[in-house]
Write an enzyme that holds these catalytic residues in place. Sequence first.
Site, short mmCIF file in Angstrom:
data_model
loop_
_atom_site.label_atom_id
_atom_site.label_comp_id
_atom_site.label_asym_id
_atom_site.label_seq_id
_atom_site.Cartn_x
_atom_site.Cartn_y
_atom_site.Cartn_z
N ASP A 281 0.87 -1.16 0.00
CA ASP A 281 0.00 0.00 0.00
C ASP A 281 0.92 1.22 0.00
OD1 ASP A 281 -2.88 1.14 1.92
OD2 ASP A 281 -1.78 1.99 0.24
C1 GLC Z 1 -3.78 4.67 -0.20
C2 GLC Z 1 -4.74 3.68 0.40
C3 GLC Z 1 -5.02 2.50 -0.50
C4 GLC Z 1 -5.02 2.98 -1.94
C5 GLC Z 1 -3.59 3.36 -2.28
C6 GLC Z 1 -3.46 3.89 -3.72
O1 GLC Z 1 -2.86 5.09 0.77
O2 GLC Z 1 -4.44 3.16 1.69
O3 GLC Z 1 -6.28 1.93 -0.08
O4 GLC Z 1 -5.46 1.96 -2.79
O5 GLC Z 1 -3.08 4.34 -1.38
O6 GLC Z 1 -4.14 5.09 -3.85
#
Ligand code: GLC
Length: 749
Positions: A281
């Site tokens: 993430d």
């Molecule tokens: C964010 C979120 C995740 C998301 C990713 C890409 O921090 O935690 O759920 O898919 O970044 O945007």
Amino acid sequence: MKYPHFSLFCFLVFSCFSITTSIAQEKGVENKIEVLLSKMTLFEKIGQMNQINGRNPSEKLSGQIRSGEIGSMLNIGSPELANSLQKIAKEESRLGIPLIIARDVIHGFKTMFPIPLGQAASFHPEMVELGARIAAKEASEKGIRWTFAPMMDIARDARWGRIAESFGEDTYLSEIMAVAMVKGFQGKDLSNPSSIAACAKHFIAYGAAEGGRDYNSTNIPERQLRNIYLPPFEKAIREANCATVMTSFNANDGIPASGNEFLLKNVLRKEWGFDGVVVSDWGSIKEMVQIGFSEDNKEAAMKGVNAGVDIEMASGVYLENIEALIAEGKLQQKTIDDAVRNILRLKFKLGLFDNPYTNLKAKSSIYSQEHLQAAKQAAEESFVLLKNKNNILPLSNKIKTVAIIGPMADAPHDQMGTWTFDGEKAMTQTPLQALKKQYGKDVKFIYEQGLAFSRDTIKANFSKAVAAAKQADAVLVFVGEEAILSGEAHSLAEINLKGAQSELIAELSKTGKPIVTLVMAGRPLTIGKEVELSDAVLYLWHPGTMGGPAVADILFGKSIPSGKLPVTFPKYVGQIPVYYNHDRVGRPADKTETLLNDIPLEAKQSSLGTSSYYLDAGFDNLFDFGYGLSYSSFEYENLVLSRDSLNPTDVLSITVDLKNIGKFQATEIVQLYTADLAGSTARPVKELKDFKRINLKPGETKKVEFTLPMEKLAFWDINNNKVVEPGKFTLMVGGNSQEVLKKEFTVLQ
Ligand code: GLC
């Protein structure tokens, strides 16, 4: 019939053919992967593991793609740009490996559906699947072939802003909704250009952040991970072939998810046989330094790769460190090859090698009538009727003047909710617009905002709102949360209505007019006071693009509310964490407790009893899991079990008579719960095991049937084995988790 078994013979031949074909196809893909892998340099392999944010592309981007330094990108601004970057990857890089273009398509791309918490309230998986299918069609038109959804984190804490993106507190409901959403995104064939790879996130237990504060530590033991948090991910993978998994930001029991080899290898790969892609993430690999799990980015990269994170999103620590780590013998070439195999497999499954470009000439389905109508239905089914004193709803045809008040009555941006990157507020149809358009011929609407936005504390316009209410036969008050108050990094320590919204409702209630309070929010709110002051309360969550037309038809009875709460509503934030399927305790409250103001002076130490409750709040909740009213009423009778004792491999049949004793044709969500009365560990007081949506005409009775395989009672026991334990169980059926018919049965040794 001359050849009675001919059709069976044809079926068997066809089945064998299709199974061998898919095996051959898989073998074909695996062979292609090996051939490609054998040609790749280490640099090109590392490039596949590198995902960058395309929000502000640097001028070096073309060169980076041409050199093979980038394997996937998120947040590309247009399909034209996506195609041009894909062209460089496909036609100008040494091996022509296509990019995957990703985006957070969480509850709609352009046509916004209700937030996932609202969709869960529908208890309608087919509708959830349709919504994801529509989102995939719209997003893939713009070159997006991978979404970072569905989020299937179990959320038991309304202070956590991301509860909005979850399917709520229940494991079974989250499993059902996760599978539905994955199937919707991925379609029947992942290589179809309208299919997008789904992503089971956030792996794991992210919703258990201490204090409900986003990104905070979690401390969930393995047994609870297996019984509560992991099942939706397992089902999404085993039943819906979810293509990817995203690791979560939190460290559980001191181990960050992106460095947790036990979860990513033992559970995900070995136990579940997952052969898809694991993506970090955002900077969660790099953040292992901040957490203190790694000395520096290099060690973080090593731990991430060794744990099994195939793709590193956005922070570049894989690109910067893997070559050196290999040279120093801290990473094995095989580990890199395995990660790249997973990534190439996904690209082959998506059909990107043969069909990398988006057809920009195809007729767009974005905002089609079909899509808008589906979004409206999804919104209608997500609404939960929490109160309806004297059946004030639906508004009768005697109602000629209606006051529309509040900061959420005409809030096109906020109505969409969190994670709506590509939503367009200009396309949102608000309650104010829809009520005037759909019912303005027969009803006079008077609109006064009262407050400009949900956090507004200026009461200067209260007098206008009160004046409007005094002219009306009924008052609709739209309150709740701006979109920014829920979602990522938006935790709240207090979950009451913000600004002067509560005072506004209090002022309006003084007029003596019937008050209908409608709440647009991304979480449960502690609205006990406002519920008391209202004649009716309808919880709208953040209902998306078509929330206005949906609520207009519900208010005037063209549609009937059927939603049920996927989360428990506490009376006070101090009760949190609060959820229906809590474990038994040794001294449960029994509603005979003495509350604060009833305590005598100089009360003796143990005079208040010794049970588990709050002196100042008691034990019960504002609203319970599974609760929701209808304009009609339903009666449950004659709960019958096919047997009262069964072997662990048997299937129990259950019937219950459901009668619509009201005046409206309506849908009831019949819920089936079980309680394991004793186990090798303490067990939840009850657990949802099944539900059915039953639509009945007024006066109609239906014998509702369920089957319950005893294997659905299996849980991870004191030895961390998944078993069905013998013993006594209670089976419960009802319209919510508390008001149920009960019968006992026994599982035999
Ligand atoms: C964010 C979120 C995740 C998301 C990713 C890409 O921090 O935690 O759920 O898919 O970044 O945007």
